[in-house]
Structure formats: C-alpha cells, structure tokens
Design an enzyme around this catalytic site. Structure first.
Site, PDB file in Angstrom:
ATOM      1  N   THR B   1       0.836  -1.201   0.000  1.00  0.00           N
ATOM      2  CA  THR B   1       0.000   0.000   0.000  1.00  0.00           C
ATOM      3  C   THR B   1       0.870   1.250   0.000  1.00  0.00           C
ATOM      4  O   THR B   1       1.945   1.250   0.605  1.00  0.00           O
ATOM      5  CB  THR B   1      -0.915  -0.002   1.235  1.00  0.00           C
ATOM      6  OG1 THR B   1      -1.673  -1.201   1.253  1.00  0.00           O
ATOM      7  CG2 THR B   1      -1.862   1.207   1.232  1.00  0.00           C
ATOM      8  N   ASP B  32      -8.710  -1.647   2.963  1.00  0.00           N
ATOM      9  CA  ASP B  32      -8.996  -0.386   3.653  1.00  0.00           C
ATOM     10  C   ASP B  32      -8.669   0.855   2.824  1.00  0.00           C
ATOM     11  O   ASP B  32      -9.176   1.936   3.113  1.00  0.00           O
ATOM     12  CB  ASP B  32      -8.202  -0.315   4.956  1.00  0.00           C
ATOM     13  CG  ASP B  32      -6.706  -0.264   4.702  1.00  0.00           C
ATOM     14  OD1 ASP B  32      -6.135  -1.298   4.326  1.00  0.00           O
ATOM     15  OD2 ASP B  32      -6.115   0.823   4.841  1.00  0.00           O
ATOM     16  N   THR B  52      -1.783   1.956   6.313  1.00  0.00           N
ATOM     17  CA  THR B  52      -1.248   0.803   5.596  1.00  0.00           C
ATOM     18  C   THR B  52      -1.091  -0.333   6.593  1.00  0.00           C
ATOM     19  O   THR B  52      -0.994  -0.112   7.800  1.00  0.00           O
ATOM     20  CB  THR B  52       0.108   1.126   4.943  1.00  0.00           C
ATOM     21  OG1 THR B  52       0.613  -0.046   4.307  1.00  0.00           O
ATOM     22  CG2 THR B  52       1.122   1.623   5.961  1.00  0.00           C
ATOM     23  N   GLY B  55      -5.370  -4.831   6.066  1.00  0.00           N
ATOM     24  CA  GLY B  55      -6.560  -4.059   5.717  1.00  0.00           C
ATOM     25  C   GLY B  55      -7.788  -4.395   6.538  1.00  0.00           C
ATOM     26  O   GLY B  55      -8.541  -3.502   6.936  1.00  0.00           O
TER      27      GLY B  55
END
Lengths: 169, 136
Positions: B1, B32, B52, B55
């Site tokens: 992420t 997320d 990050t 998630g």
C-alpha cells in the site's frame, strides 16, 4: 502563503530484516524520494494538497517496487486487483475505486470519481466503464504483473496444494 | 500500500491511498485503502490520515477516522492521535498497522507497530527525509 508539508508512505510490514537486501533498500528509497519530490514540487509552486497527494501516489503506483498499480499483489487466481481513494479536506468530497484490473493509476480514477461522478465509490466493471467514459486508456493485465509478485503467488499456490491435496477442481 | 497526506500553502489538507491488496486474496476482496475512515480520511479543521498494513484490521478499527476522532474530541496532538489509532482495539484486532497523519498547522506523525515503515517527508524548503526502517 503558509507552511507546506508532504508526508508519504510506501507500506508498513513486520519482516525479517534480511528479506530486504541493501540493493532493494536503496531502490525503495529512490522510489520514495521520487514520489516525495513529485508531490513536493506541486506544493512548492503553490499547488493544491489534492494535486500533491495524487502525484505522489501515482509515482509509487508506477513503480513496481510498491504494492499499488504495477507491482500489486496477486489474488489467489493470479490476477492483480487494485483500489484507491482520495479525499479533499477542504470540501470533504472524496472519490474511491476498487476491483480494478485494467486501470494504470487507480488514484487518478478515484480523483475523477470525486470530481466527475455523482457517486463517491465505484467498483469493478462500473469503475472500468467510468474510466473509459473519462477517456482513460486501459492497460493490458500483464502490465501490472511483475516477476517478483508472480513468484510469491506461485509459492502460495504450492503451499495451498500441499495443505489441501484433494481440493483440485 | 502507498499513501500521501499534505498541507498546501493555502491551508488545505488532502489524502490519497492506493493498494494492490494482500497476497493471495480472494477475488472481489476490498481492503482499507478505498474506505473513508478506514485507510483514508481528511478534514481541513482536524487532520488528514492515510493507513497501511492489514486491511481487515484497519477497516474494523476505523484507523484513519480514529486519528480524526482523537484529534477532534480528545484534543490530542497529531502524534498522540496516530499512536492511539495504531493501538486502538489492539487486543482484539491484531495485525500490522502504519499511519501517516498531518494536522492543519503542518505538524505530522509517522507511526506503526511494525519494524518496516517505508516513508518520507519534506517540510517547505527543508531537506527531505526518507526511511525504510521504523528505527530510522
């Protein structure tokens, strides 16, 4: 004109330090520096925070060392599915997308959803249709797949076959 | 992420977060990064935050909104708010979490419960800072 600041991240994980050799660490730092500069340069010339965060994230989406855009993790099926969001602190407007398989820069599509769509979150086929309607060029799925991620995926598949030898379709 | 938060010269905050998700995820899994209040949140009056890590955990803990809530309602500093969001419900929701956050004055936080937190920042014309390891 006031203070300006940009902060970026390229992922957090708990890992064995030996899993990141010095050459990879150097490449990751170079990627972070490039992304930081892409955003900072916009702020430095008086641009908006929204443009800055989009530019910084796009830089990392284009860099296969980061888990976003090109270089994203494989699904169990061996595909790359990405997602992204943006939010403007001034207007509290936002745009989000998920289930993307063909969009080079998911964060840019999220920005377009925020600015050009009556909804705030689009997924999968609808998100791709919206991307095409906005004139975005779609990428071949192979663009997103890197050798490193493919190998990690193969390792997972092999582990799953060892754990569940009778579950082949 | 990957993610970014910024304060511009006009006093506005923004956030962006993007990800390829977790390795070996099922098709259709949503993480997320695209969830407001989970992986991203921004409000000019309070803060902007990007998350990050795992998630599922970040969504269930509403980590980005937790930073906002701790700032707005408990009047915590951005550093304390980010620490609080990394720790919220940690007894029940265990996993990797990393957060970057910034407040309207340009104070910022980089917080994680991991040993790797790839991050960078630059304040005005000051020299940029880049790190891979949390200890850096």
């Amino acid at each position: 004109m006031g203070k300006y600041v940009i902060v970026i991240h390229g992922g957090a994980v708990t890992t064995d330090p030996s899993s990141i050799p010095p050459e990879k660490e150097a490449a990751l730092k170079k990627g972070l520096e490039a992304a930081l500069h892409a955003g900072w340069e916009i702020l430095n010339r008086g641009g908006t925070a929204l443009d800055a965060v989009e530019a910084a994230v796009m830089s990392m989406e284009d860099n296969e060392l980061f888990n976003a855009g090109r270089g994203g993790m494989f699904t169990l099926n061996g595909e790359v599915e990405t997602e992204a969001s943006v939010m403007d602190g001034l207007t509290l407007r936002g745009g989000a997308v998920s289930g993307l398989k063909l969009v080079k820069n998911p964060v840019h599509l999220a920005r377009l959803v925020m600015e050009k769509c009556k909804h705030t979150f689009l997924t999968a086929e609808g998100a791709h249709e919206f991307a095409l309607a906005q004139g975005l060029m779609l990428q071949d799925p192979s663009y997103f797949k890197t050798d490193e991620q493919r190998q990690e995926w193969l390792d997972i598949i092999q582990e799953a076959e060892v754990e569940h030898p009778n579950k082949h379709d | 992420t990957v993610g970014a938060v910024a304060l511009d010269q006009h006093g506005n905050l923004a956030v962006a977060t993007s990800t390829g998700g977790i390795e070996g995820k099922l098709r259709g899994r949503v993480g997320d990064s695209c969830i407001y209040g989970g992986g991203s949140y921004a409000n000019n009056e309070v803060c902007a935050a990007s998350c990050t890590g795992d998630g599922e955990i970040i969504m269930l803990a509403a980590c980005a909104h937790e930073v906002y809530a701790l700032r707005k309602y408990k009047k915590l500093s951005i550093a304390k708010a980010a620490q609080g969001a990394v720790a919220v419900h940690a007894d029940k929701l265990q996993g990797d979490r990393g957060i970057i956050a910034i407040d309207p004055e340009g104070n910022f936080a980089i917080e994680s419960n991991t040993n790797v937190m790839r991050c960078a920042y630059r304040v005005g014309d000051d020299e940029p800072f880049v790190a891979i390891w949390k200890e850096d």
